[in-house]
Design a protein around this motif. Structure first.
Motif, mmCIF file in Angstrom:
data_model
loop_
_atom_site.group_PDB
_atom_site.id
_atom_site.type_symbol
_atom_site.label_atom_id
_atom_site.label_comp_id
_atom_site.label_asym_id
_atom_site.label_seq_id
_atom_site.Cartn_x
_atom_site.Cartn_y
_atom_site.Cartn_z
ATOM 1 N N VAL A 86 24.742 -15.878 42.867
ATOM 2 C CA VAL A 86 25.835 -15.663 41.906
ATOM 3 C C VAL A 86 25.312 -15.231 40.546
ATOM 4 O O VAL A 86 25.871 -14.341 39.901
ATOM 5 N N ARG A 87 24.225 -15.854 40.091
ATOM 6 C CA ARG A 87 23.765 -15.627 38.728
ATOM 7 C C ARG A 87 22.758 -14.474 38.596
ATOM 8 O O ARG A 87 22.581 -13.941 37.512
ATOM 9 N N TYR A 88 22.101 -14.099 39.676
ATOM 10 C CA TYR A 88 21.032 -13.112 39.562
ATOM 11 C C TYR A 88 21.244 -11.956 40.531
ATOM 12 O O TYR A 88 21.901 -12.108 41.568
ATOM 13 N N GLU A 89 20.672 -10.826 40.180
ATOM 14 C CA GLU A 89 20.735 -9.631 41.027
ATOM 15 C C GLU A 89 19.580 -9.675 42.032
ATOM 16 O O GLU A 89 18.502 -9.146 41.799
ATOM 17 N N ARG A 156 29.196 -17.870 32.179
ATOM 18 C CA ARG A 156 27.776 -17.885 31.852
ATOM 19 C C ARG A 156 27.547 -18.017 30.351
ATOM 20 O O ARG A 156 26.413 -18.263 29.902
ATOM 21 N N ASP A 157 28.605 -17.874 29.566
ATOM 22 C CA ASP A 157 28.466 -17.995 28.111
ATOM 23 C C ASP A 157 27.910 -19.358 27.711
ATOM 24 O O ASP A 157 27.165 -19.467 26.730
ATOM 25 N N TYR A 158 28.292 -20.403 28.454
ATOM 26 C CA TYR A 158 27.810 -21.743 28.129
ATOM 27 C C TYR A 158 26.286 -21.817 28.256
ATOM 28 O O TYR A 158 25.600 -22.395 27.405
ATOM 29 N N GLU A 159 25.770 -21.251 29.347
ATOM 30 C CA GLU A 159 24.326 -21.269 29.552
ATOM 31 C C GLU A 159 23.620 -20.419 28.501
ATOM 32 O O GLU A 159 22.566 -20.813 27.972
#
Length: 261
Positions: A86-89, A156-159
């Motif tokens: 989800v977070r990475y390509e 993802r803004d929180y991270e």
């Protein structure tokens, strides 16, 4: 009139599905040795005898240990895989995601036979570790689906805000992402434990000799005779496999509401 017929038909279908389960629960409290109606009285006799059955107690211990280890490993791998997808390509992300979810699409008996044949091809004997890995393969897709559904909704803004304030990626995960992801992680863990605890098809193919789980112990008892203890054991299984997910979902929902508030 049409909707009334649909409701009546739906009610009959549910009665057909769950009435045998209700009969098993009811007969587990029958004082008579013979599981028949009318009941001769209300008694916890078979639950007491069940608690004194060493074979069943060993099967419960094995199932709990197996389910707990399966839930721990599946949840850890599921969270890591979900974060990566989800977070990475990741190259070949769609293919990897399809392969991870594939065990859900394949009938369990086919998956069980395929893994058994693969182990025989490698000349690897069956063991508790391989039984555990088989359960992890089967439960991992459920954890990934639950965690991914929650992770997509976490901005993802929180991270990024935590990273911009000097937090390391590991600190951002444990202090920001994981608490927001906790309801899904908890729900996935409960799903994995329940599925592992209740599994019989794969376990029959993968378990080594002398190792019995609760479902395989019930199957072995049914081959010999129908004992009233089976009704009591079935009642315990029903409450565990139905009650745990419901309690877990309620707790996960409450956790999500608190996080949202």
């Amino acid at each position: 009139m049409g909707w009334q017929l649909i409701r009546a038909y739906t009610l009959l279908v549910y009665l057909f599905m769950f009435l045998p389960v209700a009969v098993v629960v009811l007969l587990s409290f029958n004082a008579s040795q013979f599981g028949s109606f009318p009941m001769t009285g209300f008694s916890f006799r078979w639950f007491v005898e069940l608690a004194g059955n060493d074979a069943i107690l060993r099967a419960f211990q094995t199932s709990i240990i197996l389910g707990a280890l399966t839930a721990l490993i599946s949840t850890t791998l599921g969270v890591l895989a979900s974060l990566a997808l989800v977070r990475y390509e990741v190259p070949g992300r769609n293919l990897i995601s399809t392969l991870l979810i594939a065990p859900i699409l394949v009938p369990e008996v086919v998956l069980a036979v395929a893994l058994l044949l693969f182990l025989n091809f490698l000349s690897i004997n069956k063991s508790f570790f391989l039984l555990l890995m088989g359960h992890v393969i089967f439960t991992l897709p459920f954890v990934i689906l639950v965690v991914q559904a929650r992770l997509v909704g976490i901005r993802r803004d929180y991270e990024e805000a935590a990273l911009s304030l000097g937090a390391s990626p590991v600190q951002a995960f444990f202090q920001i992402t994981l608490p927001l992801l906790a309801p899904a992680v908890f729900a996935g863990m409960l799903f994995a434990f329940t599925i592992s605890f209740d599994d019989i098809t794969g376990t029959l193919f993968w378990k080594p000799g002398g190792v019995e789980t609760v479902p395989t112990q019930i199957f072995a008892m049914l081959r010999n005779s129908i004992s009233p203890e089976i009704n009591a054991l079935g009642t315990v299984m029903i409450f565990l496999t139905v009650g745990l997910p419901l309690i877990g979902l309620a707790i996960a929902r409450r956790m999500a509401m608190q996080r949202g508030g």
